[in-house]
Design an enzyme around this catalytic site. Sequence first.
Site, PDB file in Angstrom:
ATOM      1  N   LYS A  55      16.972  90.009 109.670  1.00  0.00           N
ATOM      2  CA  LYS A  55      16.255  89.574 110.863  1.00  0.00           C
ATOM      3  C   LYS A  55      16.303  88.044 110.985  1.00  0.00           C
ATOM      4  O   LYS A  55      16.531  87.502 112.071  1.00  0.00           O
ATOM      5  CB  LYS A  55      14.795  90.062 110.818  1.00  0.00           C
ATOM      6  N   GLN A  99       6.575  92.709 107.594  1.00  0.00           N
ATOM      7  CA  GLN A  99       7.428  93.843 107.219  1.00  0.00           C
ATOM      8  C   GLN A  99       6.586  94.951 106.584  1.00  0.00           C
ATOM      9  O   GLN A  99       5.751  94.696 105.709  1.00  0.00           O
ATOM     10  CB  GLN A  99       8.531  93.361 106.249  1.00  0.00           C
ATOM     11  N   ASP A 122       6.506  93.127 117.125  1.00  0.00           N
ATOM     12  CA  ASP A 122       6.702  94.535 116.748  1.00  0.00           C
ATOM     13  C   ASP A 122       6.023  95.470 117.751  1.00  0.00           C
ATOM     14  O   ASP A 122       6.311  96.672 117.762  1.00  0.00           O
ATOM     15  CB  ASP A 122       6.083  94.802 115.364  1.00  0.00           C
TER      16      ASP A 122
HETATM   17  N1  GUN Z   1       9.557  98.652 108.472  1.00  0.00           N
HETATM   18  C1  GUN Z   1      10.431  99.560 108.962  1.00  0.00           C
HETATM   19  N2  GUN Z   1      10.643  99.360 110.275  1.00  0.00           N
HETATM   20  C2  GUN Z   1       9.900  98.319 110.636  1.00  0.00           C
HETATM   21  C3  GUN Z   1       9.700  97.627 111.865  1.00  0.00           C
HETATM   22  O1  GUN Z   1      10.258  97.959 112.923  1.00  0.00           O
HETATM   23  N3  GUN Z   1       8.850  96.576 111.820  1.00  0.00           N
HETATM   24  C4  GUN Z   1       8.213  96.209 110.678  1.00  0.00           C
HETATM   25  N4  GUN Z   1       7.383  95.177 110.749  1.00  0.00           N
HETATM   26  N5  GUN Z   1       8.376  96.814 109.523  1.00  0.00           N
HETATM   27  C5  GUN Z   1       9.210  97.860 109.503  1.00  0.00           C
END
Ligand code: GUN
Length: 295
Positions: A55, A99, A122
């Site tokens: 990311k 995350q 998110d």
């Molecule tokens: N863990 C797995 N998928 C995601 C996501 O889309 N966002 C976040 N913050 N954590 C994740």
Amino acid sequence: MTQAKVIDGRALAAKIRGGVAEAARRLRYEKSLTPGLATILVGNDPASKVYVRGKGRACVAAGLASFERSLPTEISEAALIAEIEKLNGDDRVDGILVQLPLPRHVDPRRVIGAIDPAKDVDGFHPLNVGRLWSGLPGLVPCTPQGCVALLRTVHNDLSGAAAVVLGRSNLVGKPLAALLLASDCTVTMVHSKSRDAPAICRRADILVAATGRPRMVKADWIKPGATVIDVGTSSVALPGGGSRVVGDVDFHAACGVAGAITPVPGGVGPMTIAYLLRNTLLAACRRRGLPAPLP
Ligand code: GUN
């Protein structure tokens, strides 16, 4: 036997990232603004580390600023929330991503609830969840947006389509159901307590699998000609040692029945990052009352 069209998520994601990069260039020259994303990784989970690094790199490649915080597993919930509050108050930061999953001693609801909803890229904050279900503008979760964009490469009009969403997570299944409903699909959600999941799935024009159960969806769960979107990414051991990533759908068998299908990897995964960048740019513009220069 017919052979399904394989939907290329990498190509579509590259196009969206290109659009974000172009918009970021314009913001930099016209408004002296560089949107920034802050990621918070708690602990040492290897898969989470890989995702967060990806990311951050994607941000930099698109001309966005990346701020990466790596915190110890033992961090208290209060200290984690204090970090989030610092980022809430930092004007260089337009998007905050914590995350998931978090260590067990931390309540993810309280952590997500501490993020400024205007920076919640998110789309997991309850305010953004409510906005999505109410049809109000807000920040929408990335993976579900990616799924709908992939569907739109096959279907000009989703109106009236029978859509089945397999899995009811807050991250994917529920927000995706809201988006499909907003696109006028007839939405059915299937979950672990549903009776005769295969029969319900077989009625779907659009089938989205987001269960995290490797190769759960067999060819006989799929209506001939249906579009299948596979959100799963499970690592499975190979007989000769090593491992590979597979989806929730038995891909090779499904290709003989579906009209179109996303591969794993190379389907939904790249779209999630593309929409994360897009959400960061949107958040940067909205926080300042600027129109977002996005296609
Ligand atoms: N863990 C797995 N998928 C995601 C996501 O889309 N966002 C976040 N913050 N954590 C994740």
